[in-house]
Design a protein around this motif. Structure first.
Motif, PDB file in Angstrom:
ATOM      1  N   LEU A 256     -18.077 -18.379  19.077  1.00  0.00           N
ATOM      2  CA  LEU A 256     -17.130 -18.002  18.026  1.00  0.00           C
ATOM      3  C   LEU A 256     -17.521 -16.691  17.356  1.00  0.00           C
ATOM      4  O   LEU A 256     -16.657 -15.843  17.090  1.00  0.00           O
ATOM      5  CB  LEU A 256     -17.022 -19.123  17.001  1.00  0.00           C
TER       6      LEU A 256
ATOM      7  N   THR B 168      -9.617 -21.529  19.258  1.00  0.00           N
ATOM      8  CA  THR B 168     -10.914 -22.069  19.685  1.00  0.00           C
ATOM      9  C   THR B 168     -11.610 -22.778  18.527  1.00  0.00           C
ATOM     10  O   THR B 168     -12.171 -23.867  18.693  1.00  0.00           O
ATOM     11  CB  THR B 168     -11.809 -20.944  20.229  1.00  0.00           C
TER      12      THR B 168
ATOM     13  N   LYS C 192     -21.343 -23.287  19.916  1.00  0.00           N
ATOM     14  CA  LYS C 192     -20.122 -22.947  19.184  1.00  0.00           C
ATOM     15  C   LYS C 192     -20.309 -21.690  18.349  1.00  0.00           C
ATOM     16  O   LYS C 192     -19.431 -20.814  18.317  1.00  0.00           O
ATOM     17  CB  LYS C 192     -19.717 -24.122  18.287  1.00  0.00           C
TER      18      LYS C 192
ATOM     19  N   ARG D 146     -10.092 -26.182  17.815  1.00  0.00           N
ATOM     20  CA  ARG D 146     -10.562 -27.179  18.785  1.00  0.00           C
ATOM     21  C   ARG D 146     -11.957 -27.672  18.430  1.00  0.00           C
ATOM     22  O   ARG D 146     -12.254 -28.863  18.507  1.00  0.00           O
ATOM     23  CB  ARG D 146     -10.536 -26.566  20.180  1.00  0.00           C
ATOM     24  N   GLU D 147     -12.825 -26.733  18.040  1.00  0.00           N
ATOM     25  CA  GLU D 147     -14.192 -27.110  17.719  1.00  0.00           C
ATOM     26  C   GLU D 147     -14.247 -28.022  16.495  1.00  0.00           C
ATOM     27  O   GLU D 147     -15.070 -28.948  16.434  1.00  0.00           O
ATOM     28  CB  GLU D 147     -15.055 -25.865  17.497  1.00  0.00           C
TER      29      GLU D 147
ATOM     30  N   LYS E 187     -15.083 -25.552  29.962  1.00  0.00           N
ATOM     31  CA  LYS E 187     -14.673 -24.712  28.836  1.00  0.00           C
ATOM     32  C   LYS E 187     -15.746 -23.691  28.497  1.00  0.00           C
ATOM     33  O   LYS E 187     -15.468 -22.497  28.342  1.00  0.00           O
ATOM     34  CB  LYS E 187     -14.365 -25.613  27.637  1.00  0.00           C
TER      35      LYS E 187
ATOM     36  N   SER F 229      -9.184 -19.159  28.948  1.00  0.00           N
ATOM     37  CA  SER F 229     -10.280 -19.904  28.325  1.00  0.00           C
ATOM     38  C   SER F 229      -9.775 -20.723  27.152  1.00  0.00           C
ATOM     39  O   SER F 229     -10.259 -21.839  26.904  1.00  0.00           O
ATOM     40  CB  SER F 229     -11.397 -18.946  27.875  1.00  0.00           C
ATOM     41  N   VAL F 230      -8.778 -20.208  26.431  1.00  0.00           N
ATOM     42  CA  VAL F 230      -8.195 -20.946  25.307  1.00  0.00           C
ATOM     43  C   VAL F 230      -7.461 -22.190  25.805  1.00  0.00           C
ATOM     44  O   VAL F 230      -7.576 -23.274  25.224  1.00  0.00           O
ATOM     45  CB  VAL F 230      -7.235 -20.049  24.504  1.00  0.00           C
TER      46      VAL F 230
ATOM     47  N   THR G  36      -9.924 -24.670  26.722  1.00  0.00           N
ATOM     48  CA  THR G  36     -10.528 -25.154  25.481  1.00  0.00           C
ATOM     49  C   THR G  36      -9.665 -26.226  24.832  1.00  0.00           C
ATOM     50  O   THR G  36     -10.166 -27.265  24.384  1.00  0.00           O
ATOM     51  CB  THR G  36     -10.730 -23.969  24.501  1.00  0.00           C
TER      52      THR G  36
ATOM     53  N   GLN H 169     -15.422 -19.621  28.964  1.00  0.00           N
ATOM     54  CA  GLN H 169     -15.592 -18.788  27.778  1.00  0.00           C
ATOM     55  C   GLN H 169     -16.665 -17.732  28.004  1.00  0.00           C
ATOM     56  O   GLN H 169     -16.484 -16.568  27.620  1.00  0.00           O
ATOM     57  CB  GLN H 169     -15.968 -19.656  26.578  1.00  0.00           C
TER      58      GLN H 169
END
Length: 220
Positions: free
Chosen positions: A85, A105, A81, A108-109, A136, A198-199, A202, A140
């Motif tokens: 990020l 993102t 992550k 979500r995390e 995911k 990717s979003v 995610t 990413q």
């Protein structure tokens, strides 16, 4: 600390180097040192790939030598992550992608981390990544890689005075830019479209974690 966990920590250690070379590339491009800019952004990408490879390597080593542990699962997940990020935020700062991409993102995390903490408290185990979580991460990584390639192409093909406008799609409003940098603009939009894909994956991944563990959340 066993080797897989050391590799997870190495992933975090590599992040400042990924960012440092990327910003050096951007600075070189604005100083009209195109070759230096391209070389340094490629070095940044290679370091990103190396960091991403440790994700694959530490999991395989943990399973092969039976070093799988709750601590290792948490460290591995957190390192992933932070890598993604931090790199996405850097790409926003450089003007490659929309700011909403890392924001969504990150949300979500937070959701998945909260679910994992509740599961850990109630069951004593860490929820492993499911298919959507692995997909995911893969998408990413691909999206970030394409962003680096876009940066290298922009640094090589654009004039220093035009880079700021191009990176933030300001060229849309200027026919001069559109005619001179049409292929670069198309690359910019393709790059952002891939990042948005990717979003979407995610978000779907986060929803699958929530749905699979909704009973734990209700109990909590």
């Amino acid at each position: 600390m066993n080797l897989p966990n050391k590799l997870s920590c190495l992933r975090v250690v590599l992040i400042p180097f990924v960012m440092g070379f990327a910003y050096l590339a951007d600075s070189s491009a604005f100083s009209d040192r195109k070759i230096t800019a391209v070389i340094t952004i490629v070095i940044s990408l290679i370091l990103f790939w190396l960091a991403a490879y440790t994700d694959y390597l530490d999991g395989n080593l943990a399973r092969k030598f039976n070093h799988v542990s709750n601590f290792g699962k948490l460290v591995d997940s957190i390192a992933d992550k932070v890598l993604i990020l931090a790199t996405m935020i850097m790409l926003v700062d450089l003007g490659y992608i929309s700011v909403w991409i890392p924001v969504i993102t990150l949300a979500r995390e937070f959701l998945v981390t909260a679910i994992r903490l509740i599961a850990l408290e109630q069951t004593g185990t860490v929820i492993a990544a499911n298919f959507w979580g692995k997909l995911k991460t893969l998408v990413q990584m691909v999206a970030v890689t394409v962003s680096f390639i876009y940066g290298a192409y922009a640094y090589w093909s654009a004039e220093p005075t035009d880079l700021l406008y191009l990176h933030h799609a300001g060229a849309m409003i200027d026919r001069y830019f559109v005619s001179d940098y049409s292929s670069l603009l198309q690359f910019y939009y393709f790059n952002n479209a891939l990042a948005w894909i990717s979003v979407i994956i995610t978000v779907l991944s986060g929803l699958t974690y929530w749905y699979a563990n909704r009973k734990l959340l209700k109990a909590d």
